[in-house]
Write a protein that holds these residues in place. Structure first.
Motif, PDB file in Angstrom:
ATOM      1  N   GLY A 285      -0.164 -26.836  20.554  1.00  0.00           N
ATOM      2  CA  GLY A 285      -0.401 -28.271  20.445  1.00  0.00           C
ATOM      3  C   GLY A 285      -1.302 -28.822  21.538  1.00  0.00           C
ATOM      4  N   THR A 286      -1.264 -28.212  22.721  1.00  0.00           N
ATOM      5  CA  THR A 286      -2.109 -28.716  23.811  1.00  0.00           C
ATOM      6  C   THR A 286      -3.601 -28.581  23.486  1.00  0.00           C
ATOM      7  OG1 THR A 286      -1.950 -26.577  24.924  1.00  0.00           O
ATOM      8  CG2 THR A 286      -0.415 -28.315  25.635  1.00  0.00           C
ATOM      9  N   GLU A 287      -3.949 -27.678  22.570  1.00  0.00           N
ATOM     10  CA  GLU A 287      -5.357 -27.508  22.207  1.00  0.00           C
ATOM     11  C   GLU A 287      -5.935 -28.776  21.575  1.00  0.00           C
ATOM     12  OE1 GLU A 287      -6.179 -23.923  19.979  1.00  0.00           O
ATOM     13  OE2 GLU A 287      -4.520 -22.880  20.969  1.00  0.00           O
ATOM     14  N   LEU A 288      -5.073 -29.588  20.976  1.00  0.00           N
ATOM     15  CA  LEU A 288      -5.533 -30.834  20.363  1.00  0.00           C
ATOM     16  C   LEU A 288      -6.060 -31.809  21.396  1.00  0.00           C
ATOM     17  CD1 LEU A 288      -2.559 -31.463  17.904  1.00  0.00           C
ATOM     18  CD2 LEU A 288      -4.760 -30.391  17.391  1.00  0.00           C
ATOM     19  N   HIS A 289      -5.617 -31.675  22.623  1.00  0.00           N
ATOM     20  CA  HIS A 289      -5.895 -32.661  23.659  1.00  0.00           C
ATOM     21  C   HIS A 289      -6.925 -32.160  24.675  1.00  0.00           C
ATOM     22  CE1 HIS A 289      -2.502 -35.005  22.126  1.00  0.00           C
ATOM     23  NE2 HIS A 289      -1.922 -33.826  21.963  1.00  0.00           N
ATOM     24  N   GLY A 290      -7.666 -31.135  24.292  1.00  0.00           N
ATOM     25  CA  GLY A 290      -8.694 -30.607  25.186  1.00  0.00           C
ATOM     26  C   GLY A 290      -9.749 -31.635  25.536  1.00  0.00           C
ATOM     27  N   TRP A 291      -9.940 -32.626  24.692  1.00  0.00           N
ATOM     28  CA  TRP A 291     -10.902 -33.692  24.978  1.00  0.00           C
ATOM     29  C   TRP A 291     -10.383 -34.633  26.065  1.00  0.00           C
ATOM     30  CZ3 TRP A 291      -9.882 -38.939  24.462  1.00  0.00           C
ATOM     31  CH2 TRP A 291      -8.689 -39.266  23.821  1.00  0.00           C
ATOM     32  N   PHE A 292      -9.058 -34.800  26.123  1.00  0.00           N
ATOM     33  CA  PHE A 292      -8.439 -35.803  26.993  1.00  0.00           C
ATOM     34  C   PHE A 292      -8.225 -35.291  28.414  1.00  0.00           C
ATOM     35  CE2 PHE A 292      -4.335 -38.168  28.092  1.00  0.00           C
ATOM     36  CZ  PHE A 292      -4.992 -39.318  28.485  1.00  0.00           C
ATOM     37  N   PHE A 293      -7.833 -34.046  28.548  1.00  0.00           N
ATOM     38  CA  PHE A 293      -7.456 -33.522  29.856  1.00  0.00           C
ATOM     39  C   PHE A 293      -8.555 -33.610  30.924  1.00  0.00           C
ATOM     40  CE2 PHE A 293      -4.391 -30.653  27.337  1.00  0.00           C
ATOM     41  CZ  PHE A 293      -3.398 -31.617  27.366  1.00  0.00           C
ATOM     42  N   PRO A 294      -9.847 -33.462  30.588  1.00  0.00           N
ATOM     43  CA  PRO A 294     -10.871 -33.558  31.649  1.00  0.00           C
ATOM     44  C   PRO A 294     -11.220 -34.989  32.053  1.00  0.00           C
ATOM     45  CG  PRO A 294     -11.642 -32.216  29.782  1.00  0.00           C
ATOM     46  CD  PRO A 294     -10.442 -32.981  29.328  1.00  0.00           C
ATOM     47  N   THR A 295     -10.733 -35.989  31.328  1.00  0.00           N
ATOM     48  CA  THR A 295     -11.208 -37.359  31.545  1.00  0.00           C
ATOM     49  C   THR A 295     -10.670 -37.974  32.830  1.00  0.00           C
ATOM     50  OG1 THR A 295      -9.383 -38.358  30.288  1.00  0.00           O
ATOM     51  CG2 THR A 295     -11.382 -37.761  29.062  1.00  0.00           C
ATOM     52  N   ASP A 296     -11.387 -38.968  33.293  1.00  0.00           N
ATOM     53  CA  ASP A 296     -10.957 -39.710  34.476  1.00  0.00           C
ATOM     54  C   ASP A 296      -9.619 -40.398  34.232  1.00  0.00           C
ATOM     55  OD1 ASP A 296     -11.657 -40.855  37.179  1.00  0.00           O
ATOM     56  OD2 ASP A 296     -11.541 -42.725  36.047  1.00  0.00           O
ATOM     57  N   VAL A 297      -9.414 -40.901  32.998  1.00  0.00           N
ATOM     58  CA  VAL A 297      -8.151 -41.554  32.660  1.00  0.00           C
ATOM     59  C   VAL A 297      -6.984 -40.601  32.861  1.00  0.00           C
ATOM     60  CG1 VAL A 297      -6.783 -42.538  30.774  1.00  0.00           C
ATOM     61  CG2 VAL A 297      -9.171 -43.194  31.047  1.00  0.00           C
TER      62      VAL A 297
END
Length: 214
Positions: free
Chosen positions: A32-44
């Motif tokens: 499931g964490t693969e879905l959030h690969g876009w989010f993890f590098p963000t400043d937010v």
């Protein structure tokens, strides 16, 4: 005018919003964490972890916008934690540590009563045992003139979708094929529910799709 919305909710290219077999080791299901690969590098996301140096591109902008004007959240119990059945005690306080990222009242759907839980940073978890409609009414009252964000999981979003209670969705479509897990739209006709795509934005690691009910 206040809205009920889904925002920055990650799905795979084949429509899954969570992997199978959620557990303490796999909070979002297996893979499931693969879905959030876009989010993890963000400043937010980095700031949520007390870190710095995150990316500031389109993905970050979309993540940041997802918190705009949110006055209350609704979560399914699985989004709060892996505990099943009656609460054995009050020791489990969520996945996020002492300062959850919500900073508003959060209404957790559950079949088992528990006292409200006050956390740092303005988050208070309220455990709602009398159904999704009650949770929505309580969340709207708490949000006042702000929006209610349905944070998930998949079953919770589907429940509010089928009931016709979601006004707007921002989906982050990740270039991942899960193949199994919880499919967000299986058996649901979004066109019949009145949704139209009003915007698509190419992020660095996901495509962001905005749907609104006409």
């Amino acid at each position: 005018m206040s809205k009920v919305k889904v925002a920055a909710f990650s799905i795979s290219l084949d429509g899954y919003g969570a992997g199978p077999r959620q557990s303490l080791e796999h909070p979002l299901g297996v893979r499931g964490t693969e879905l959030h690969g876009w989010f993890f590098p963000t400043d937010v996301f980095k700031k949520m972890q007390g870190q710095s140096g995150g990316s500031r591109g389109t993905d970050n902008d979309m993540a940041l916008q997802s918190f705009d004007n949110v006055g209350a959240w609704i979560l399914g119990r699985n989004m709060f934690g892996p505990v099943r059945g009656p609460w054995p005690d009050d020791s489990w306080k969520g996945w996020w540590g002492d300062t959850p990222p919500y900073h508003t009242p959060v209404f957790v759907l559950t079949h088992h009563a528990r006292a409200s839980l006050v956390m740092k940073g303005g988050t208070t978890f309220h455990f709602v045992t009398d159904g999704a409609e009650s949770a929505l009414q309580q969340a709207k009252a708490a949000a006042a003139d702000k929006d209610v964000r349905i944070g998930g999981g998949v079953a919770t979003i589907r429940q509010y979708l089928v009931a016709g209670q979601i006004d707007e969705m921002h989906l982050a479509v990740s270039p991942v094929l899960l193949g199994e897990g919880e499919n967000l739209f299986a058996g649901i006709n979004l066109h019949e529910l009145g949704f139209k795509i009003v915007g698509t934005f190419a992020g660095e690691n996901a495509t962001h799709v905005i749907l609104k009910k006409s």
